[in-house]
Write an enzyme that holds these catalytic residues in place. Sequence first.
Site, PDB file in Angstrom:
ATOM      1  N   HIS A 156     -35.478 -17.459  -5.924  1.00  0.00           N
ATOM      2  CA  HIS A 156     -35.465 -18.534  -4.928  1.00  0.00           C
ATOM      3  C   HIS A 156     -34.151 -19.304  -4.900  1.00  0.00           C
ATOM      4  O   HIS A 156     -33.892 -20.046  -3.954  1.00  0.00           O
ATOM      5  CB  HIS A 156     -36.644 -19.487  -5.170  1.00  0.00           C
ATOM      6  N   ASP A 369     -27.471 -23.772  -1.912  1.00  0.00           N
ATOM      7  CA  ASP A 369     -28.936 -23.741  -1.855  1.00  0.00           C
ATOM      8  C   ASP A 369     -29.374 -22.310  -1.583  1.00  0.00           C
ATOM      9  O   ASP A 369     -28.745 -21.627  -0.765  1.00  0.00           O
ATOM     10  CB  ASP A 369     -29.427 -24.652  -0.708  1.00  0.00           C
TER      11      ASP A 369
HETATM   12  P1  ADQ Z   1     -36.182 -26.543  -3.190  1.00  0.00           P
HETATM   13  O1  ADQ Z   1     -34.893 -26.725  -3.912  1.00  0.00           O
HETATM   14  O2  ADQ Z   1     -37.288 -27.405  -3.650  1.00  0.00           O
HETATM   15  O3  ADQ Z   1     -36.655 -25.030  -3.206  1.00  0.00           O
HETATM   16  P2  ADQ Z   1     -36.401 -26.510  -0.172  1.00  0.00           P
HETATM   17  O4  ADQ Z   1     -36.218 -25.104   0.244  1.00  0.00           O
HETATM   18  O5  ADQ Z   1     -35.777 -27.464   0.765  1.00  0.00           O
HETATM   19  O6  ADQ Z   1     -35.817 -26.839  -1.621  1.00  0.00           O
HETATM   20  O7  ADQ Z   1     -37.959 -26.780  -0.267  1.00  0.00           O
HETATM   21  C1  ADQ Z   1     -38.456 -28.046  -0.501  1.00  0.00           C
HETATM   22  C2  ADQ Z   1     -39.873 -28.164   0.046  1.00  0.00           C
HETATM   23  O8  ADQ Z   1     -40.417 -29.372  -0.456  1.00  0.00           O
HETATM   24  C3  ADQ Z   1     -39.895 -28.241   1.568  1.00  0.00           C
HETATM   25  O9  ADQ Z   1     -41.011 -27.574   2.046  1.00  0.00           O
HETATM   26  C4  ADQ Z   1     -39.979 -29.751   1.834  1.00  0.00           C
HETATM   27  O10 ADQ Z   1     -40.645 -30.104   3.016  1.00  0.00           O
HETATM   28  C5  ADQ Z   1     -40.742 -30.238   0.626  1.00  0.00           C
HETATM   29  N1  ADQ Z   1     -40.298 -31.595   0.301  1.00  0.00           N
HETATM   30  C6  ADQ Z   1     -39.055 -31.985  -0.044  1.00  0.00           C
HETATM   31  N2  ADQ Z   1     -39.021 -33.325  -0.218  1.00  0.00           N
HETATM   32  C7  ADQ Z   1     -40.251 -33.777   0.011  1.00  0.00           C
HETATM   33  C8  ADQ Z   1     -40.871 -35.078   0.003  1.00  0.00           C
HETATM   34  N3  ADQ Z   1     -40.193 -36.193  -0.261  1.00  0.00           N
HETATM   35  N4  ADQ Z   1     -42.177 -35.152   0.284  1.00  0.00           N
HETATM   36  C9  ADQ Z   1     -42.871 -34.034   0.560  1.00  0.00           C
HETATM   37  N5  ADQ Z   1     -42.353 -32.805   0.610  1.00  0.00           N
HETATM   38  C10 ADQ Z   1     -41.068 -32.668   0.332  1.00  0.00           C
HETATM   39  C11 ADQ Z   1     -36.183 -23.820  -3.837  1.00  0.00           C
HETATM   40  C12 ADQ Z   1     -34.726 -23.454  -3.558  1.00  0.00           C
HETATM   41  C13 ADQ Z   1     -34.479 -23.391  -2.059  1.00  0.00           C
HETATM   42  C14 ADQ Z   1     -35.447 -22.405  -1.397  1.00  0.00           C
HETATM   43  C15 ADQ Z   1     -36.883 -22.700  -1.832  1.00  0.00           C
HETATM   44  C16 ADQ Z   1     -37.844 -21.607  -1.361  1.00  0.00           C
HETATM   45  O11 ADQ Z   1     -33.846 -24.393  -4.170  1.00  0.00           O
HETATM   46  O12 ADQ Z   1     -33.146 -22.997  -1.782  1.00  0.00           O
HETATM   47  O13 ADQ Z   1     -35.358 -22.537   0.012  1.00  0.00           O
HETATM   48  O14 ADQ Z   1     -36.992 -22.779  -3.249  1.00  0.00           O
HETATM   49  O15 ADQ Z   1     -37.418 -20.363  -1.785  1.00  0.00           O
END
Ligand code: ADQ
Length: 465
Positions: A156, A369
Amino acid sequence: MSRLVVVSNRVAPIDEGKQSAGGLAVAVLAALKKTGGIWFGWSGDVVAAPPSAPSLTPVGRLTYATLDLAKRDYEEYYNGYANSTLWPLFHFRLGLTNFSRRNYAGYQRVNALFASKLAPLLEPDDMVWVHDYHLIPFAEQLRLIGLKHRMGFFLHTPFPAPEILVALPNHEDIVRALCAYDVVGFHTLCDLRCFINYIRFEARGTVTDRGPGEGYYIHAFGRTLVARSFPISIDTEPLVALAAQAAHTRQTQRLRDSLVGRDLIIGVDRLDYSKGLPQRFESFHQLLENYPANRGHVSFLQIAPPSRADVPEYIAIRKELETLSGHINGRFAEFDWVPIRYLNKSFTRRSLAGFFRVSKVGLVTPLRDGMNLVAKEYVACQDPEDPGVLVLSRFAGAAEELGSALIVNPYDIESVADALQRALSMPLAERQQRHQDLMAVLRRNDISHWRENFVNALSKAPYDS
Ligand code: ADQ
């Protein structure tokens, strides 16, 4: 049909009806329900004396199997090697990377322990799908105890360039462990290229092209496997529907009312140094400096719930952001307008969908990311008649697919401020066209598409017979 066994560091909340369940959990649950199977991983609890067998919770055709971690394992495996070594290194942050033999031993020990606890639960035809950097050695450990199942791994995070990876004292062990899988998946072609370059030039393996979109055969460490990019996505249609409803909730209306006609820029991230938050705050600062007409007329809402709060680098970034937001608000705030609203808490998916819908700009500027699902969620939540604009870092995996966003270099603070200005003043027709192009991508590749592609590739294993 073979059962699917999903292995991840954390198992999604068993209460699957919960609104907060993310896209990944939804996708994996859908797959598990179809095929039946097991979701195996850490319970999230740290205890003095972990029980020797996993706790099993059957729900319909799937079983949740969770293990508690001992304090020492939590420190060395989770806070240590996973989050203080692999996470920063895989995000190209050598300066933040800690190396210690003790943590590496803890990482291997927990992977071996987890593998030994899963093994008795496996049936001969099961497919094992392991997720993320915490569990790279998992398949190798299962193979060491003689298991011959089809095993796939999805990373991920980004995969680092070989020049960075070789700084890891055990880099060869880590890549050898990846080659114990039958399928290794990355988000982007860029990550895939980094892996292939390591195989060619460091591991002296060979790589053969399988044709467009099919990835490569990797021949290395005495094994043949497939490496391929599978860009993860979101549950597009349900999220579009949720955002249309959320536009009318009381909470969304309260946010709208609080703006009294001003424009809103939104950022939503886990509080993590990979997300480029200090640079993002600086860019907003620069917008107010360079384009003073925005003063009193634009607000920036940054939602960033703390994560990994036991790791020192996360304590440091939190302090830095508090200082920066205080400084910018002190410099520009008026008695009736605060430039930055900075919140350290989580919201439900519905609340976020409403917030995204209200925001004229989605500001997603990680320094690196794997994918960044927030970028995709922001787009899906827009009103197609009057959509907001996504400003997206070129270093998010999502930029490979979302070229119709305004693509920026997050290190170049002034150019991000320019992009914000362009987004805030973009004509409706251009916003609609860009939104349409982005939605076409999200409809073509949604989370089910991602999951089916991976499971299909895995079901055709082994590749070396
Ligand atoms: P993350 O680093 O956690 O994931 P991201 O892909 O943006 O980053 O996913 C975060 C998830 O958490 C999103 O669905 C978002 O809506 C939710 N989220 C974030 N902040 C929130 C909040 N304050 N309240 C509720 N929900 C919140 C890791 C990798 C990424 C990759 C994903 C999936 O770092 O690059 O895209 O895994 O593979």
